[in-house]
Design an enzyme around this catalytic site. Structure first.
Site, short mmCIF file in Angstrom:
data_model
loop_
_atom_site.label_atom_id
_atom_site.label_comp_id
_atom_site.label_asym_id
_atom_site.label_seq_id
_atom_site.Cartn_x
_atom_site.Cartn_y
_atom_site.Cartn_z
N SER A 39 31.86 72.58 43.63
CA SER A 39 32.61 71.37 44.02
C SER A 39 33.49 71.63 45.23
CB SER A 39 33.48 70.89 42.86
OG SER A 39 34.39 71.91 42.50
N HIS B 163 26.50 68.80 45.34
CA HIS B 163 27.71 68.58 44.56
C HIS B 163 27.58 67.28 43.79
CE1 HIS B 163 32.26 67.50 44.46
NE2 HIS B 163 31.84 68.01 43.31
N GLU C 236 27.17 64.80 47.01
CA GLU C 236 27.50 65.41 48.31
C GLU C 236 26.46 66.49 48.57
OE1 GLU C 236 31.62 66.66 47.83
OE2 GLU C 236 32.27 65.17 49.29
N ASN D 256 36.70 66.13 47.59
CA ASN D 256 37.76 66.95 46.99
C ASN D 256 38.77 67.41 48.03
OD1 ASN D 256 36.83 66.65 44.44
ND2 ASN D 256 35.73 68.61 44.36
#
Ligand code: T1G
Length: 696
Positions: free
Chosen positions: A418, A439, A451, A489
């Site tokens: 992540s 991801h 992602e 993130n």
């Protein structure tokens, strides 16, 4: 198949005659959108057919892949959208014809495309043709007569549900509903011409839509449907307005209904929600494109998938692939871990079945796609292997070293990390060109966002293959670059940071979360952190601590909460406390004490903070980081970041995403406010050149 000679009526519509049938062909790639030249060409073609005594009927059809994908959305809010003739005038011309007009539908007839067909006397379609009025997905309502004609054709309840759910019906179902008059087997045009000849031979012309000038009043049906609407839906406003229009169909004559429908459509098309939803519609299509990909690059075919790790992510990813019919080998260290993973998969499917969304047969078909093994050698033939093990670089390097030994040449090796450095992972293999990040977002079998993290050495073929594969499993892929946290993130870091600062300065967790959920976020930042698990981000902060700038303000609130063993829902307490078995966040005085202690330690005088300040600072934190991401080339385009946040982080689609929202505020205002924050709080708010370049 008949091959008539067509002459242009306009740039995008042409006219031909086959015996005594006029043929009007729409030719406006890519979707035969009903733009200004299409409307003008159709109007002219119908007039010509009406005035030609040798013509006994008209067939309208689309060239290319479909009949028509609807109004040309790209022309909305431009003068062309209102160029005469409007769709209503074209349809009125058709309904006033003394000769039958037949719509011959293949591919899709959506939105205005179906409304055009509804204006015709008859509709014929191939069995594969898809018909629908999905305007509410764009924050709109059928503005070309659909809310008035569809109820007259298939009844109020069926029409309302089809419009509000943006549902699409295919050939035979459309015939059963009464939406079309015939399903054409074989060549559509030949079949449509034969149908037209049959109508002419009968010597009669009916128009079922127009002939039912008044519908049976249907207040109870409308009320029942209105009661079932989700008021929090991204398109709630459009759904409500569309239902109002369908209700109106039963109250007055069709012209009054069309006037009412138009007025409600105009409200929506000029409103912020629809502009945002249309932005997201195009942004999700744009996100599928890889800039500067050489034309010769082809995606390869993924047939077998291996997954390392049967934890929450691994089992969710296995379901995502099995749901799409891919053969999946789920690999774990030991049978007990595998059994836990499979038990989670069975439980998830049982929950879905209990909701009536899957039959036991469907579930078994999916489960039959999932093989299991405790031996990594089982992955030696896989085309794609996805690692979903513990989020620790050493563990991942160990797994990739083994995968490099086991997997066949040309297999794609992907990490579900992540935020970790995909380049560092790739470097332990002899095939960095085949290593990529995929991801997924938890729950991986539900969340659309994926992602796709390109490493410095990831090949174009691997990127193209993963972007294509993502769509085949129903994901919305966004290509991102390697940095701490990629796009989503990475933006969470300043977003959470601002929330923690606001806690120290005087806001409570529940005030922050409720301010942002009222703004439209699916969850507040603190409740979301509790859901994700505070320990994961704590580990990241500890890993990055050596690189943290000493001159920048740092909030210890989250650290202190973690130091108290409060990791969120998984431990029954985080920023909130959770009763046994409950996921409902409860304010916890112990957290208030931690926050006050951190504020005192930092010498911060607490104050009353407004909801507006909370929303403004948290949104500006997202926007500022997004502009840095663009400047560093981590995202291909601004709209990709909007796609990430709407599809992966609960940002309200009816606000279009963080950067579309910034457009709505005005980049000049955004820059001024961030500059003020930079003066007040220092380096966290340094502005990128990308942001300043957006201020015109
Ligand atoms: N207008 C303009 N461009 C459109 C478009 C449209 N309606 N639909 C798609 N495109 C673009 C799309 O962005 C892409 O562009 C290219 O066409 C190919 O699309 C009056 C007001 C029709 C099922 O909601 O569902 O009618 O990336 O890749 O997979 O009441 O597009 O190539 O530059 O999706 O074959 C209502 C929306 C409009 C249908 C085709 N209609 N479109 O799927 O191709 S509002 C819709 C779709 C309306 C009336 C109201 C799909 C498709 P680019 P694509 P596809």
């Amino acid at each position: 198949m008949i091959q008539p000679v067509f002459q242009p009526c306009s740039d995008t519509v042409s006219y031909a005659q086959v015996e005594h049938i006029a043929m009007l062909r729409i030719d406006n790639p890519p979707v035969n959108g009903l733009g200004d030249t299409v409307r003008a060409g159709l109007y002219q073609g119908v007039e010509r057919a009406q005035s030609d005594s040798s013509i006994k009927a008209i067939v309208i059809f689309g060239s290319g892949k479909m009949f028509s994908g609807g109004a040309d959305i790209r022309q909305f809010n431009t003068p062309k959208a209102n160029a005469k003739p409007m769709l209503r005038q074209v349809i009125r011309k058709i309904t006033e014809m003394t000769k039958p007009v037949i719509a011959a539908i293949h591919g899709t007839a959506l939105g205005g495309g179906l409304e055009l067909a509804l204006g015709c006397h008859y509709r014929v379609a191939t069995d594969e043709a898809k018909l629908g009025l999905p305007e509410v997905n764009l924050g709109l309502l059928p503005g070309g007569g659909g809310t008035q004609r569809l109820p007259r054709l298939i009844g109020v309840e069926a029409a309302a549900k089809m419009i509000l759910n943006a549902s699409v019906v295919k050939g035979q179902r459309a015939l059963d509903l009464g939406l079309i008059d015939a399903v054409i087997k074989g060549d559509l045009i030949d079949g449509a011409i034969d149908f037209a000849k049959g109508i002419v031979a009968k010597g009669e012309i009916t128009h079922p839509v127009i002939d039912q000038r008044h519908l049976v009043r249907s207040e109870s049906t409308i009320a029942a449907i209105r009661g079932s609407l989700n008021k929090k839906a991204r398109n709630a406003r459009a759904q409500s307005a569309a239902l109002d229009c369908v209700a109106y169909a039963g109250q007055g004559d069709i012209e009054a209904g069309l006037d009412y429908e138009r007025s409600r459509f105009e409200e929506l098309v000029s409103g912020p929600e629809s502009k945002s939803l249309r932005h997201i519609f195009f942004a999700e299509k744009q996100a599928l494109k890889v800039d500067n990909l050489p034309p010769e690059v082809q995606a390869s075919d993924i047939r077998s998938v291996g997954i390392i790790g049967a934890g929450t992510m691994g089992s969710g990813i296995a379901m995502a692939f099995a749901n799409a019919g891919f053969t999946v080998t789920l690999c774990e260290l030991n049978q007990a871990a595998l059994d836990r993973g499979m038990a989670a998969i069975h439980k998830n499917y049982d929950i879905t079945a209990a909701k009536g969304k899957l039959t036991q047969q469907d579930i078994q078909k999916r489960l039959d796609c999932i093989k299991t093994s405790t031996d990594m050698e089982a992955l030696s033939g896989a085309d794609l292997v996805i690692e979903a093990v513990f989020e620790d670089m050493a563990v991942k390097k160990s797994v990739f070293t083994e995968l490099d030994r086991v997997c066949k040449q040309g297999a794609i090796l992907a990490s579900n990390t992540s935020r970790l450095d995909v380049n560092e992972i790739a470097a332990v293999t002899r095939r960095p060109q085949d290593v990529i990040g995929l991801h997924f977002f938890s729950p991986a079998n539900v969340m659309k966002l994926l992602e796709v993290v390109r490493g410095d050495k990831t090949s174009n073929e691997v990127i193209a293959t993963c972007m294509s594969m993502a769509q085949k499993i129903g994901k919305t892929p966004v290509l991102v670059g390697v940095c701490e946290g990629f796009v989503g993130n990475r933006m969470l870091t300043p977003y959470w940071r601002e929330a923690w600062f606001l806690l120290e300065e005087g806001a409570s967790p529940q005030q922050i979360d409720s301010a942002l959920t009222r703004f439209g976020m699916a969850m507040g930042p603190l409740a979301m952190a509790d859901l994700a698990g505070l320990d994961i981000n704590w580990a990241t902060r500890k890993r990055l601590a050596p690189t943290r700038r000493a001159d920048l303000r740092y909030s210890k609130v989250a650290d202190r909460i973690c130091e108290a063993g409060r990791f969120g829902q998984k431990t029954g307490a985080g920023f909130y406390k959770y009763e046994q078995g409950s996921r409902t966040p409860q304010p916890d005085p112990a957290v208030d004490d931690i926050i006050r202690a951190c504020a005192n330690e930092a010498g911060i005088a607490r104050r009353s903070i407004s909801d507006d300040e909370i929303v403004e600072r948290c949104m500006l934190a997202l926007i500022n980081e997004a502009c840095w991401i663009l400047q560093e080339g981590i995202a291909q385009r601004a709209s990709d970041i909007d796609v990430v946040y709407v599809n992966g982080y609960g940002f309200p689609a009816w606000r279009g995403g963080p950067l579309f929202y910034a457009e709505t505020i005005g980049w000049g205002v955004v820059l001024d406010k961030i500059k003020q924050l930079e003066r007040a709080q220092g380096g966290h708010w340094t502005v990128s050149r990308d942001l300043t370049s957006r201020v015109n």
